[in-house]
Write an enzyme that holds these catalytic residues in place. Sequence first.
Site, PDB file in Angstrom:
ATOM      1  N   ASP A 114       3.080  39.282  -2.338  1.00 47.40           N
ATOM      2  CA  ASP A 114       3.877  40.476  -2.574  1.00 47.40           C
ATOM      3  C   ASP A 114       4.989  40.592  -1.525  1.00 47.40           C
ATOM      4  O   ASP A 114       4.700  40.702  -0.324  1.00 47.40           O
ATOM      5  CB  ASP A 114       2.962  41.708  -2.506  1.00 47.40           C
ATOM      6  N   ASP A 115       6.245  40.526  -1.976  1.00 44.29           N
ATOM      7  CA  ASP A 115       7.417  40.730  -1.109  1.00 44.29           C
ATOM      8  C   ASP A 115       7.623  39.631  -0.076  1.00 44.29           C
ATOM      9  O   ASP A 115       8.253  39.859   0.969  1.00 44.29           O
ATOM     10  CB  ASP A 115       7.349  42.081  -0.393  1.00 44.29           C
ATOM     11  N   CYS A 168       8.675  44.370  -8.057  1.00 47.69           N
ATOM     12  CA  CYS A 168       7.388  43.763  -8.394  1.00 47.69           C
ATOM     13  C   CYS A 168       6.923  44.010  -9.830  1.00 47.69           C
ATOM     14  O   CYS A 168       6.531  43.068 -10.517  1.00 47.69           O
ATOM     15  CB  CYS A 168       6.326  44.232  -7.411  1.00 47.69           C
ATOM     16  N   HIS A 170      -0.338  46.705 -10.432  1.00 52.80           N
ATOM     17  CA  HIS A 170       0.918  47.462 -10.392  1.00 52.80           C
ATOM     18  C   HIS A 170       1.705  47.425 -11.700  1.00 52.80           C
ATOM     19  O   HIS A 170       2.929  47.491 -11.709  1.00 52.80           O
ATOM     20  CB  HIS A 170       1.809  46.987  -9.239  1.00 52.80           C
ATOM     21  N   ASP A 226       6.741  37.753  -5.734  1.00 53.56           N
ATOM     22  CA  ASP A 226       7.178  38.545  -6.888  1.00 53.56           C
ATOM     23  C   ASP A 226       8.619  39.029  -6.776  1.00 53.56           C
ATOM     24  O   ASP A 226       9.191  39.503  -7.756  1.00 53.56           O
ATOM     25  CB  ASP A 226       6.240  39.740  -7.123  1.00 53.56           C
ATOM     26  N   ASN A 227       9.224  38.928  -5.613  1.00 54.42           N
ATOM     27  CA  ASN A 227      10.641  39.261  -5.389  1.00 54.42           C
ATOM     28  C   ASN A 227      10.987  38.914  -3.959  1.00 54.42           C
ATOM     29  O   ASN A 227      10.153  38.391  -3.212  1.00 54.42           O
ATOM     30  CB  ASN A 227      10.940  40.746  -5.675  1.00 54.42           C
TER      31      ASN A 227
END
Length: 525
Positions: free
Chosen positions: A71-72, A113, A170, A337-338
């Site tokens: 994540d991130d 995300c 999410h 995810d980004n």
Amino acid sequence: MKRLTTLLLLLCCLPAASAEQPPRFDRSVQTAENFEAAIPRPQQDQAVAAKLARLQAKTGRRPNIVWLVVDDLGYGDPGCYGGGATVGASTPNIDQLAASGLRLTSCYAQQTCTPTRSAVLTGRLPVRTGLVRPILAGDKITANPWADEVSLPALLSDAGYFTLLTGKWHVGESEGMRPHDVGFDEYYGYYPAQKEISQRVDDRRFPGLVLNPERLAAFEAVGPSDRLTHGRKGGPTEELAAIESTDDMAAADQTLTDFTIKRIKELAAGDQPFFIEHCFMKVHCDNFPHPDHAGRSEAKYPYKDSIREVDAQVGAIVAALDQAGVRENTLIFFTSDNGPQMDAWPDAGYTPFRGAKGTTWEGGVRVPGVASWPGVIPAGRVSDGLFDLMDLFGVGLNLAGVASDKLPGDRYYDYIDQASFLLADDGQSKRETVYFWWGKELMACRMKEYKAHVKVVIAEAPHMHIDLATVRDVGLAPWFFNLYLDPKEEMTVGHRLDPWMATVSGKLKAHGATFKKYPPKSIGL
């Protein structure tokens, strides 16, 4: 006369000059009206189909699929992407995974995300499904976006796979939108991001919430779940331990990794192939490193310690596949995810590109992408071919033997089957164009090394790419960049150096036209 007749017959047998098509800048071909155009690579596809058939004959089953989604994570965080110890956190396990297979240098996610996580499971852009941004506390969804979507885990489950999602979801936590409602056979994790959980217990950063009982009660009434959840398709959904402290949040990823490793051992001993999507809670802010990793990175900062922790857990999951005897029949894909969420700096990652999470500059959407499969993907491969994370949808269908005609014909699909790109010895990308959206706004596209923006996100202060940023039209002409010359997207080249701006802009227009016949859904976001 006889010689003239013979000559005319010979000429008739030759191919007409007009039949020889000159090379086109746009090499993609659309084979169905509701599917994204792709570059034909028939020989590559055939070679990989033969390779997979030989492997299935040897193992007697379809291959396993494991996605590792951080994540991130910033493009420049792992050592194999120029980061590692250089930016304060060594990543030996991620680097080894990349060395064992294919490292993609032009791999793209959505700019936040929820859009990415929904896109890889539906093969469709978030603007088509309505999942254009994260669902936040207080949001009122007007329709269940999953009600008429056909998800990858559902298709794989129908094809005989056991499907498991561990970790962050999410993409909706109400009934009908949970992982085990939309196709996964099993779910073990947390519905929201770390910050949405930890902010209700972190009184140093959020005293106005945590130390105010009235406001905390109001937040709890609309806020996301803070509990570890275990759900099964068609079965019970159990709410397990709640996060009651930042120490609990620090331990969450290790708990999730332990569960994935346990299930790998069990599933490897069974008679079904499996699909596991392991989604780390870290390194989304706020980061609280596990005690085993606190202060152990070169930088000693919580974000960097958390990178070290994720790297160790990646290594443990890969080792579990090896120890279970299934590593050589498993495709592993590692990604983020980004881009990094710079608004939380210094609890944030690193990207060498312009922009960050929340923008459609390269820093927001270009992410690490590593594919590893010993004996199938040659070690040490590196490719700058375009890959959109949505293409994992097509790769999954291919490996499971699910034909695209299983998909509904009344909607548009944006994925491309890139199995042969990942698995061929010297595979080439079949994707000509990547499109970038911000919510419901079409922003940009990349085609080859070119990128054209029609709208941009401008940060009005350093690192404020979300909380203090504006969306702007670009003006007289698209902002046109050559990413090989200018990967930071600082100087346009459209009317000075390159003649292809009209072609790339034409792709943007053609893409926009697909929404006339296949209109997007709205779910109230």
